[in-house]
Design an enzyme around this catalytic site. Structure first.
Site, PDB file in Angstrom:
ATOM      1  N   SER A   1      57.174  62.833  45.978  1.00  0.00           N
ATOM      2  CA  SER A   1      56.170  64.316  45.802  1.00  0.00           C
ATOM      3  C   SER A   1      55.486  65.151  47.067  1.00  0.00           C
ATOM      4  CB  SER A   1      54.977  63.416  44.723  1.00  0.00           C
ATOM      5  OG  SER A   1      54.656  64.575  44.566  1.00  0.00           O
TER       6      SER A   1
ATOM      7  N   TYR B   1      48.668  56.729  43.613  1.00  0.00           N
ATOM      8  CA  TYR B   1      49.579  58.006  43.448  1.00  0.00           C
ATOM      9  C   TYR B   1      50.363  58.083  44.458  1.00  0.00           C
ATOM     10  CZ  TYR B   1      53.074  61.191  41.696  1.00  0.00           C
ATOM     11  OH  TYR B   1      54.594  62.167  41.169  1.00  0.00           O
TER      12      TYR B   1
ATOM     13  N   ASN C   1      63.885  57.384  40.646  1.00  0.00           N
ATOM     14  CA  ASN C   1      63.371  58.436  40.364  1.00  0.00           C
ATOM     15  C   ASN C   1      62.348  58.279  39.702  1.00  0.00           C
ATOM     16  OD1 ASN C   1      62.387  61.533  38.564  1.00  0.00           O
ATOM     17  ND2 ASN C   1      63.538  60.131  37.138  1.00  0.00           N
TER      18      ASN C   1
ATOM     19  N   LYS D   1      54.021  57.724  46.687  1.00  0.00           N
ATOM     20  CA  LYS D   1      54.527  58.287  46.987  1.00  0.00           C
ATOM     21  C   LYS D   1      55.154  58.931  48.449  1.00  0.00           C
ATOM     22  CE  LYS D   1      56.570  58.631  43.343  1.00  0.00           C
ATOM     23  NZ  LYS D   1      57.464  59.034  42.968  1.00  0.00           N
TER      24      LYS D   1
ATOM     25  N   GLY E   1      63.926  56.476  35.125  1.00  0.00           N
ATOM     26  CA  GLY E   1      63.692  56.801  34.918  1.00  0.00           C
ATOM     27  C   GLY E   1      64.675  58.132  34.716  1.00  0.00           C
TER      28      GLY E   1
ATOM     29  N   ASP F   1      63.032  47.622  33.333  1.00  0.00           N
ATOM     30  CA  ASP F   1      61.636  47.635  33.913  1.00  0.00           C
ATOM     31  C   ASP F   1      61.981  47.757  35.794  1.00  0.00           C
ATOM     32  OD1 ASP F   1      58.969  47.626  35.189  1.00  0.00           O
ATOM     33  OD2 ASP F   1      58.048  46.667  34.024  1.00  0.00           O
TER      34      ASP F   1
HETATM   35  P1  NAP Z   1      58.113  61.120  33.249  1.00  0.00           P
HETATM   36  O1  NAP Z   1      58.010  62.634  32.347  1.00  0.00           O
HETATM   37  O2  NAP Z   1      56.684  60.334  32.635  1.00  0.00           O
HETATM   38  O3  NAP Z   1      59.358  60.506  32.880  1.00  0.00           O
HETATM   39  C1  NAP Z   1      59.088  59.193  34.066  1.00  0.00           C
HETATM   40  C2  NAP Z   1      60.611  58.413  33.400  1.00  0.00           C
HETATM   41  O4  NAP Z   1      60.432  56.940  34.465  1.00  0.00           O
HETATM   42  C3  NAP Z   1      60.734  58.229  31.899  1.00  0.00           C
HETATM   43  O5  NAP Z   1      62.228  57.905  31.927  1.00  0.00           O
HETATM   44  C4  NAP Z   1      60.450  56.709  32.322  1.00  0.00           C
HETATM   45  O6  NAP Z   1      61.075  55.786  31.185  1.00  0.00           O
HETATM   46  C5  NAP Z   1      60.659  55.486  33.510  1.00  0.00           C
HETATM   47  N1  NAP Z   1      59.535  55.314  33.821  1.00  0.00           N
HETATM   48  C6  NAP Z   1      58.325  54.773  33.746  1.00  0.00           C
HETATM   49  N2  NAP Z   1      58.173  53.654  34.078  1.00  0.00           N
HETATM   50  C7  NAP Z   1      59.328  53.075  34.558  1.00  0.00           C
HETATM   51  C8  NAP Z   1      59.434  51.233  35.092  1.00  0.00           C
HETATM   52  N3  NAP Z   1      58.468  50.609  35.193  1.00  0.00           N
HETATM   53  N4  NAP Z   1      61.117  50.947  34.466  1.00  0.00           N
HETATM   54  C9  NAP Z   1      61.581  51.912  33.855  1.00  0.00           C
HETATM   55  N5  NAP Z   1      61.832  53.230  34.497  1.00  0.00           N
HETATM   56  C10 NAP Z   1      60.112  53.755  34.092  1.00  0.00           C
HETATM   57  O7  NAP Z   1      57.681  62.063  34.364  1.00  0.00           O
HETATM   58  P2  NAP Z   1      58.826  62.859  35.261  1.00  0.00           P
HETATM   59  O8  NAP Z   1      57.142  63.756  35.480  1.00  0.00           O
HETATM   60  O9  NAP Z   1      59.727  63.198  35.357  1.00  0.00           O
HETATM   61  O10 NAP Z   1      58.423  62.078  36.870  1.00  0.00           O
HETATM   62  C11 NAP Z   1      59.616  61.561  37.126  1.00  0.00           C
HETATM   63  C12 NAP Z   1      58.828  61.139  38.664  1.00  0.00           C
HETATM   64  O11 NAP Z   1      59.179  62.419  39.541  1.00  0.00           O
HETATM   65  C13 NAP Z   1      58.185  60.709  38.972  1.00  0.00           C
HETATM   66  O12 NAP Z   1      59.141  59.518  40.288  1.00  0.00           O
HETATM   67  C14 NAP Z   1      57.168  61.116  39.483  1.00  0.00           C
HETATM   68  O13 NAP Z   1      56.197  60.723  40.807  1.00  0.00           O
HETATM   69  C15 NAP Z   1      57.415  62.314  40.340  1.00  0.00           C
HETATM   70  N6  NAP Z   1      56.702  63.718  40.908  1.00  0.00           N
HETATM   71  C16 NAP Z   1      57.459  64.314  39.083  1.00  0.00           C
HETATM   72  C17 NAP Z   1      56.794  65.800  39.622  1.00  0.00           C
HETATM   73  C18 NAP Z   1      55.916  66.550  37.567  1.00  0.00           C
HETATM   74  O14 NAP Z   1      55.803  68.067  38.125  1.00  0.00           O
HETATM   75  N7  NAP Z   1      56.599  66.497  37.314  1.00  0.00           N
HETATM   76  C19 NAP Z   1      55.924  66.256  40.620  1.00  0.00           C
HETATM   77  C20 NAP Z   1      56.450  65.074  41.722  1.00  0.00           C
HETATM   78  C21 NAP Z   1      57.228  64.222  41.401  1.00  0.00           C
HETATM   79  P3  NAP Z   1      60.247  54.818  30.183  1.00  0.00           P
HETATM   80  O15 NAP Z   1      58.424  55.645  29.804  1.00  0.00           O
HETATM   81  O16 NAP Z   1      60.413  54.765  28.587  1.00  0.00           O
HETATM   82  O17 NAP Z   1      60.096  53.494  31.025  1.00  0.00           O
END
Ligand code: NAP
Length: 258
Positions: free
Chosen positions: A143, A157, A91, A161, A14, A64
């Site tokens: 998270s 979700y 991640n 987590k 990710g 994936d």
């Molecule tokens: P994001 O901007 O949507 O990025 C998600 C990343 O994961 C992208 O690179 C996406 O690329 C990849 N991904 C998704 N499904 C995948 C799969 N099946 N195989 C390989 N890659 C995959 O999300 P984010 O906010 O940065 O979140 C990243 C992590 O942080 C997640 O685990 C999320 O739960 C956690 N998180 C985020 C927040 C927040 O405020 N943003 C808060 C708490 C936790 P592709 O779609 O091209 O595959």
């Protein structure tokens, strides 16, 4: 102060967008050699171009994480391109909302398949190169949602987590014999491309509920991950670091008035 991690081989699943791209940037900025993973080729290429602009060694592989054979390909690519894996930042994650009363089998399987099964599969696939490193590090992005807090629409979700943390505690024990540590960063609300789309008013409302009165940056998650990857953090395993500006602390909204 900390021993340099320059030259270490780092895989960030990710890593093509959002928090993962921030983690990749921070590690690349510290001189690590980074392989980022995602499914979308355009996003992956754009991230490589952006991060390599500073002269960093970074490349991508399309995979994936919910598929075992893809995770094995990630590990094989890292071994071939980087000569091994010192750090795995698991991640990749998704957070589509679905009220519990309407949640379908597909909703549950998609979220648990990517966030929880994907975490387990990516760690499993990287075990041999991580053990060969002699100082292997696994850093999960969990998270606050699930392990500490709840939010309507995110029951699946939150389960995924919290499930990551159940996984990490046993994995940390099993992998200790191979010198691998397993820890997690628990982000609060972090500014990512997706969040930007929700607009300034939404972000202002969220910031008002956070003691530090602002959302976090992707780099702030990256620096917590970087700390866990240092030699100096080598005695920390099975633990979590909350990076949320104090969001989980207030007992009520009035606690934020003081
Ligand atoms: P994001 O901007 O949507 O990025 C998600 C990343 O994961 C992208 O690179 C996406 O690329 C990849 N991904 C998704 N499904 C995948 C799969 N099946 N195989 C390989 N890659 C995959 O999300 P984010 O906010 O940065 O979140 C990243 C992590 O942080 C997640 O685990 C999320 O739960 C956690 N998180 C985020 C927040 C927040 O405020 N943003 C808060 C708490 C936790 P592709 O779609 O091209 O595959």
């Amino acid at each position: 102060m900390f021993t340099s991690i320059a030259g270490r081989a780092v895989v960030v699943t990710g890593g093509t967008r959002g928090i993962g791209k921030g983690i990749a940037k921070v590690f690349a900025g510290a001189g690590a050699r980074v392989l980022i993973v995602g499914r979308d080729a355009e996003a992956a290429k754009a991230a490589v171009t952006e991060v390599s602009a500073g002269g960093a060694e970074i490349s991508h592989v399309l995979a994936d994480v919910s598929r075992r054979e893809d995770c094995e390909r990630i590990a094989a690519t890292a071994t071939q391109r980087l000569g091994g894996i010192d750090v795995l930042c698991a991640n990749a994650g998704i957070f589509p909302a679905a009220p519990l009363a309407e949640m379908t089998d597909e909703d549950i399987e998609e979220v648990l398949g990517t966030n929880l099964k994907g975490t387990i599969l990516s760690v499993q696939a990287c075990l041999n190169p991580l053990a060969a490193s002699g100082r292997g590090r696994v850093i999960l992005t969990s998270s606050i949602t699930g392990p500490i807090t709840g939010f309507p629409g995110w029951a699946h979700y939150g389960a995924s987590k919290a499930g990551q943390l159940g996984f990490l505690r046993t994995a940390a024990i099993e992998l200790a014999a191979s010198g691998i540590t397993v820890n997690a960063v628990l982000p609060g609300n972090i500014v990512t491309e997706g969040l930007d789309d929700l607009g300034e008013e939404y972000q202002a409302q969220m910031a008002a509920a956070i003691p530090l009165r602002r959302l976090g940056t992707v780099e702030e998650i990256g620096y917590a991950a970087l700390f866990l990857a240092t030699d100096e953090a080598g005695y920390i395993t099975g633990q979590t670091i909350v990076v949320d500006g104090g969001q989980v602390l207030p007992e009520s909204l009035s606690a934020l008035d003081g």
